[in-house]
Enzyme design. Structure first.
Site, PDB file in Angstrom:
ATOM      1  N   ASP A 116       0.840  -1.190   0.000  1.00 22.77           N
ATOM      2  CA  ASP A 116       0.000   0.000   0.000  1.00 22.77           C
ATOM      3  C   ASP A 116       0.880   1.246   0.000  1.00 22.77           C
ATOM      4  O   ASP A 116       1.763   1.379   0.844  1.00 22.77           O
ATOM      5  CB  ASP A 116      -0.905  -0.027   1.236  1.00 22.77           C
ATOM      6  CG  ASP A 116      -2.059   0.947   1.104  1.00 22.77           C
ATOM      7  OD1 ASP A 116      -2.475   1.233  -0.035  1.00 22.77           O
ATOM      8  OD2 ASP A 116      -2.551   1.431   2.137  1.00 22.77           O
ATOM      9  N   HIS A 123      -4.123  14.074   0.460  1.00 24.39           N
ATOM     10  CA  HIS A 123      -4.326  13.209   1.624  1.00 24.39           C
ATOM     11  C   HIS A 123      -3.138  13.294   2.577  1.00 24.39           C
ATOM     12  O   HIS A 123      -3.305  13.448   3.793  1.00 24.39           O
ATOM     13  CB  HIS A 123      -4.532  11.759   1.154  1.00 24.39           C
ATOM     14  CG  HIS A 123      -4.527  10.754   2.268  1.00 24.39           C
ATOM     15  ND1 HIS A 123      -5.576  10.623   3.161  1.00 24.39           N
ATOM     16  CD2 HIS A 123      -3.600   9.824   2.643  1.00 24.39           C
ATOM     17  CE1 HIS A 123      -5.289   9.655   4.032  1.00 24.39           C
ATOM     18  NE2 HIS A 123      -4.107   9.162   3.738  1.00 24.39           N
ATOM     19  N   GLU A 189     -10.493   4.081   3.197  1.00 21.39           N
ATOM     20  CA  GLU A 189      -9.570   4.851   2.369  1.00 21.39           C
ATOM     21  C   GLU A 189      -9.880   4.535   0.909  1.00 21.39           C
ATOM     22  O   GLU A 189      -9.843   3.376   0.506  1.00 21.39           O
ATOM     23  CB  GLU A 189      -8.104   4.528   2.700  1.00 21.39           C
ATOM     24  CG  GLU A 189      -7.695   5.096   4.062  1.00 21.39           C
ATOM     25  CD  GLU A 189      -6.190   5.139   4.314  1.00 21.39           C
ATOM     26  OE1 GLU A 189      -5.753   5.967   5.122  1.00 21.39           O
ATOM     27  OE2 GLU A 189      -5.454   4.347   3.709  1.00 21.39           O
ATOM     28  N   GLU A 191      -8.972   4.201  -2.695  1.00 21.03           N
ATOM     29  CA  GLU A 191      -7.733   4.004  -3.445  1.00 21.03           C
ATOM     30  C   GLU A 191      -8.012   3.300  -4.769  1.00 21.03           C
ATOM     31  O   GLU A 191      -9.071   2.706  -4.971  1.00 21.03           O
ATOM     32  CB  GLU A 191      -6.741   3.146  -2.647  1.00 21.03           C
ATOM     33  CG  GLU A 191      -6.430   3.689  -1.263  1.00 21.03           C
ATOM     34  CD  GLU A 191      -5.222   3.038  -0.613  1.00 21.03           C
ATOM     35  OE1 GLU A 191      -4.408   2.429  -1.330  1.00 21.03           O
ATOM     36  OE2 GLU A 191      -5.099   3.144   0.625  1.00 21.03           O
ATOM     37  N   ASP A 221      -9.027   0.583   1.608  1.00 18.79           N
ATOM     38  CA  ASP A 221      -8.061   0.172   2.630  1.00 18.79           C
ATOM     39  C   ASP A 221      -8.637   0.537   4.000  1.00 18.79           C
ATOM     40  O   ASP A 221      -8.325   1.583   4.568  1.00 18.79           O
ATOM     41  CB  ASP A 221      -6.745   0.919   2.362  1.00 18.79           C
ATOM     42  CG  ASP A 221      -5.708   0.689   3.440  1.00 18.79           C
ATOM     43  OD1 ASP A 221      -5.705  -0.395   4.033  1.00 18.79           O
ATOM     44  OD2 ASP A 221      -4.917   1.619   3.688  1.00 18.79           O
ATOM     45  N   ARG A 225      -7.976   4.002  12.806  1.00 20.33           N
ATOM     46  CA  ARG A 225      -7.078   5.137  13.103  1.00 20.33           C
ATOM     47  C   ARG A 225      -6.530   5.094  14.517  1.00 20.33           C
ATOM     48  O   ARG A 225      -5.401   5.535  14.769  1.00 20.33           O
ATOM     49  CB  ARG A 225      -7.832   6.460  12.913  1.00 20.33           C
ATOM     50  CG  ARG A 225      -8.464   6.639  11.555  1.00 20.33           C
ATOM     51  CD  ARG A 225      -7.452   6.738  10.469  1.00 20.33           C
ATOM     52  NE  ARG A 225      -8.083   6.851   9.155  1.00 20.33           N
ATOM     53  CZ  ARG A 225      -7.428   6.679   8.008  1.00 20.33           C
ATOM     54  NH1 ARG A 225      -6.135   6.392   7.997  1.00 20.33           N
ATOM     55  NH2 ARG A 225      -8.055   6.792   6.864  1.00 20.33           N
ATOM     56  N   GLN A 228      -3.879   2.439  14.802  1.00 21.39           N
ATOM     57  CA  GLN A 228      -2.694   2.930  14.088  1.00 21.39           C
ATOM     58  C   GLN A 228      -1.915   3.958  14.907  1.00 21.39           C
ATOM     59  O   GLN A 228      -0.680   3.924  14.960  1.00 21.39           O
ATOM     60  CB  GLN A 228      -3.120   3.536  12.757  1.00 21.39           C
ATOM     61  CG  GLN A 228      -1.941   3.900  11.847  1.00 21.39           C
ATOM     62  CD  GLN A 228      -2.389   4.352  10.460  1.00 21.39           C
ATOM     63  OE1 GLN A 228      -3.548   4.182  10.086  1.00 21.39           O
ATOM     64  NE2 GLN A 228      -1.477   4.910   9.704  1.00 21.39           N
ATOM     65  N   LYS A 241      -4.349  -1.945   9.685  1.00 23.32           N
ATOM     66  CA  LYS A 241      -4.663  -2.103   8.261  1.00 23.32           C
ATOM     67  C   LYS A 241      -4.919  -3.559   7.896  1.00 23.32           C
ATOM     68  O   LYS A 241      -5.021  -3.871   6.707  1.00 23.32           O
ATOM     69  CB  LYS A 241      -3.488  -1.594   7.433  1.00 23.32           C
ATOM     70  CG  LYS A 241      -3.097  -0.143   7.717  1.00 23.32           C
ATOM     71  CD  LYS A 241      -4.007   0.829   7.004  1.00 23.32           C
ATOM     72  CE  LYS A 241      -3.377   2.217   6.937  1.00 23.32           C
ATOM     73  NZ  LYS A 241      -4.176   3.108   6.064  1.00 23.32           N
ATOM     74  N   THR A 245      -9.186  -5.412   3.268  1.00 24.51           N
ATOM     75  CA  THR A 245      -8.902  -4.515   2.151  1.00 24.51           C
ATOM     76  C   THR A 245      -9.851  -4.970   1.049  1.00 24.51           C
ATOM     77  O   THR A 245      -9.692  -6.070   0.529  1.00 24.51           O
ATOM     78  CB  THR A 245      -7.433  -4.684   1.691  1.00 24.51           C
ATOM     79  OG1 THR A 245      -6.580  -4.505   2.816  1.00 24.51           O
ATOM     80  CG2 THR A 245      -7.087  -3.699   0.586  1.00 24.51           C
ATOM     81  N   GLU A 351     -10.219  12.653   7.068  1.00 20.51           N
ATOM     82  CA  GLU A 351     -10.100  13.985   6.465  1.00 20.51           C
ATOM     83  C   GLU A 351     -11.460  14.691   6.391  1.00 20.51           C
ATOM     84  O   GLU A 351     -11.562  15.883   6.652  1.00 20.51           O
ATOM     85  CB  GLU A 351      -9.540  13.864   5.051  1.00 20.51           C
ATOM     86  CG  GLU A 351      -8.118  13.341   4.981  1.00 20.51           C
ATOM     87  CD  GLU A 351      -7.766  12.882   3.578  1.00 20.51           C
ATOM     88  OE1 GLU A 351      -8.044  11.711   3.246  1.00 20.51           O
ATOM     89  OE2 GLU A 351      -7.245  13.704   2.811  1.00 20.51           O
TER      90      GLU A 351
END
Lengths: 411, 411
Positions: A116, A123, A189, A191, A221, A225, A228, A241, A245, A351
């Site tokens: 990834d 971002h 996420e 992607e 993904d 948070r 992480q 993560k 996915t 975000e």
């Protein structure tokens, strides 16, 4: 004049016109096999006169075709275009068109390894600003390296697979010690995923890397948070993560995306020679993220475009090989979260809600800082051609509640 | 009384007595197949009356046996012990003993995914002190989480494979921009590798994780310190660790290591319940690192013990599953670099030369800060039993010069 199929549902505003011909794996009452989307049907490709070795279609996975190499990729696409556009083949082909509605779509390929990246500049700036302040938003290496980390191939699932909220170690800024608890800041996420169709030994140029890419999928993904935040220093994201996915079910080939190539943006710092692109290697693909609370209609919470990326998949793949790292058929490269400049174009709730400080209001009136149990998250992508559209198929997953904690894990 | 084999070379000071019976894959003029080391021979295990399904021995890889599960693992070990110790089987078995000297050892299993941990506390403190100062040596999460990162499975090679010095982006502390150059701080890392023999879905306890482990190998996590320094923030090590990861050729089973179990050290911070061990899960394995400059005799540059680890492989595996991450047959878990307390027991040149500031003097009089081209690096491990020793076989690799840079990569 735009080429048409003899199958009328493939024309007009279908996501799967003759110009697309994406590759997937489907299951019906006759079992799991390789298919090609066309209009509202799936072509049972192994049963038609494709002109290639039957062994390439013996497994419910596109890995064997990928391994066969670019000449075979081109031959297959050319033959499929002929079979599905020329009326002369209609009688022979039509019996092998399965209505998509009655099938289940499975993983289109076996993921060898999953990497990834972090190639969305907006971002990276947004996340960096939240975590390190606006002055230090972009890591020092960001404008020189398409940075990335190795993800977990076993986490990759196909659209439609439920995603169970993960447990993990969480430690708030004011807590002295971590607790073991379900993630409360579970996120998506947005992607693009690039699928490596050819192996490498040794260093590969950007031009050759581009030719190694078989096709693209949408990729979510899923990211915890809070897990992480506590785990990621100094070795990077790990369990945050690894829950899931999700990828869209159809591999949109590089060939189908050729008309939509666009250049990466102006370099803000000159790139080293090994990373320079010989031509446009991003794609103009409109993307959107929709969120539907359980039992409620969806709201589109973000719209952006794959052209917002700063590094292309070809650049990422070339960088991946610099150390001598062997790449394999079926490697999957996530682009990194794709966010536009303005607030409605951000590819993650982190975000969109600015770390939870500015909760998003959905069309149903509910608010979201992060994902709630029952939320159905759907990514969509489309490249708009001249008289046709190239769709990816939904990349969707529903968030299920965390499991009950086993006795042995209770503190 | 210590059990003996009827094969005399297996007794005395052999690394491969009847108590070991490690599993590998060898090739001779009859092809590649599964083998069991005994004394100076390899048992061509697929040819003897092992009592199990022939399909388990059909491929040159131990993955099928691993997938068959712990009851089969126990049955095979028991049967092999009988075949190789009871004289009654000698006539039937002896024709299937191949002299090890005439064979090439291959990868003993197919690596599904590779995860590298950081469980050596002395190593973490040493590295942290060099990079962040003694006050901030251990990352805040270190005493709570067996931290790790996903590595690259395609990088894993068997002992004897040459390792080509990698190219990468390097940026010195006083340089404004990175250069593309061969790594000048190329290093080894002395680790133990745990091989996951059973799959998981969902969270696994430490006790169950221990039972999922099929066996152990020595592991050298070749590391380009200069590539890592520039690339690793904020996503962790990537190309710095992707050149090669060498493992020893024999899988020493968990069963063979049972007599050598020792406890992890006293916890400096209480662990969350899910990480607590129900019993001793480390192993007393003496380890050494030898370095031989090209054409010169080797010097042992470090001696330590696997019991120096702070977290066991079972704890790491349990942690790996917390987020719902699926584990698979053939997953490989690196322990993290194993260093003892004193200076001669450090498992990397980074620590042995203190970042290059205190070059090591070899017995040949040469000095080393990091690895030079031509250096042959060998890891060795042995567990000392009562009247026998359990060896791992050498984990060796020679450093070759970096490749000539292709024209397209020249700045």
């Amino acid at each position: 004049m735009t080429l048409k199929s003899w199958l009328s549902s493939a024309n007009g505003d279908s996501d799967f016109p003759i110009q697309n011909l994406p590759y997937g794996v489907f299951r019906d009452d006759k079992g799991a096999r390789m298919g090609v989307a066309i209009g509202d049907r799936i072509l049972d490709v192994g049963r038609v006169d494709h002109g290639l070795a039957p062994a390439l279609f013996a497994q419910p996975s596109w890995n064997a075709v990928m391994a066969a190499g670019p000449a075979i990729w081109a031959a297959l696409r050319s033959r499929l275009t002929e079979l599905l556009s020329d009326e002369v083949h209609r009688a022979a082909v039509e019996p092998h068109l399965v209505p998509m509605a009655g099938t289940t779509l499975l993983m289109p390929f076996t993921v060898a390894e999953y990497t990834d990246f972090y190639a969305g500049k907006n971002h990276a700036v947004n996340v960096g600003t939240m975590f390190r302040g606006a002055e230090n938003a972009l890591p020092p290496n960001w404008l020189s390296i398409p940075i990335g980390y190795n993800g977990r191939a076993s986490s990759v699932v196909v659209s439609g697979t439920d995603v169970v909220r993960p447990w993990g170690q969480l430690k708030g800024p004011n807590e002295e010690l971590p607790r073991f608890a379900p993630s409360r800041r579970f996120d998506l996420e947005l992607e693009l995923g690039a699928i490596v169709g050819q192996p490498s030994e040794g260093m590969v140029s950007v031009a050759d890397a581009d030719q190694m890419i078989f096709g693209y999928v949408l990729l979510n993904d899923w990211s915890a948070r809070d897990i992480q935040a506590w785990e990621y220093q100094p070795l990077g994201p790990f369990q945050a993560k690894a829950t899931a996915t999700t990828i869209s079910p159809w591999i949109v080939t590089r060939a189908a995306l050729e008309p939509f190539r666009v250049s990466t943006p102006q370099r803000e710092r000159p790139l080293l020679a090994y990373l320079r692109e010989p031509g446009p290697m991003l794609y103009d693909i409109a993307l959107e993220v929709a969120l539907a609370p359980e039992g409620k209609p969806e709201s589109v919470i973000a719209r952006t475009n794959a052209a917002e990326l700063y590094y292309s998949a070809a650049q990422q793949l070339a960088h991946h090989t610099t150390s001598g790292c062997r790449m394999r058929v079926g490697d999957l490269l996530g682009s990194g979260t794709i966010s536009g400049v303005d607030k409605t174009s951000r590819g993650s709730l982190l975000e969109l809600s600015w770390g939870g400080k500015e909760p998003l209001t959905l069309e149903t009136g509910e608010t979201r800082s992060f994902l709630e149990d029952g939320d159905l998250l759907t990514l969509r992508g489309v490249a708009m051609g001249d008289g046709y559209r190239i769709g990816f198929g939904d990349c969707a997953g529903r968030v299920l509640p965390a499991i009950d904690l086993p006795e042995w894990a209770k503190d």
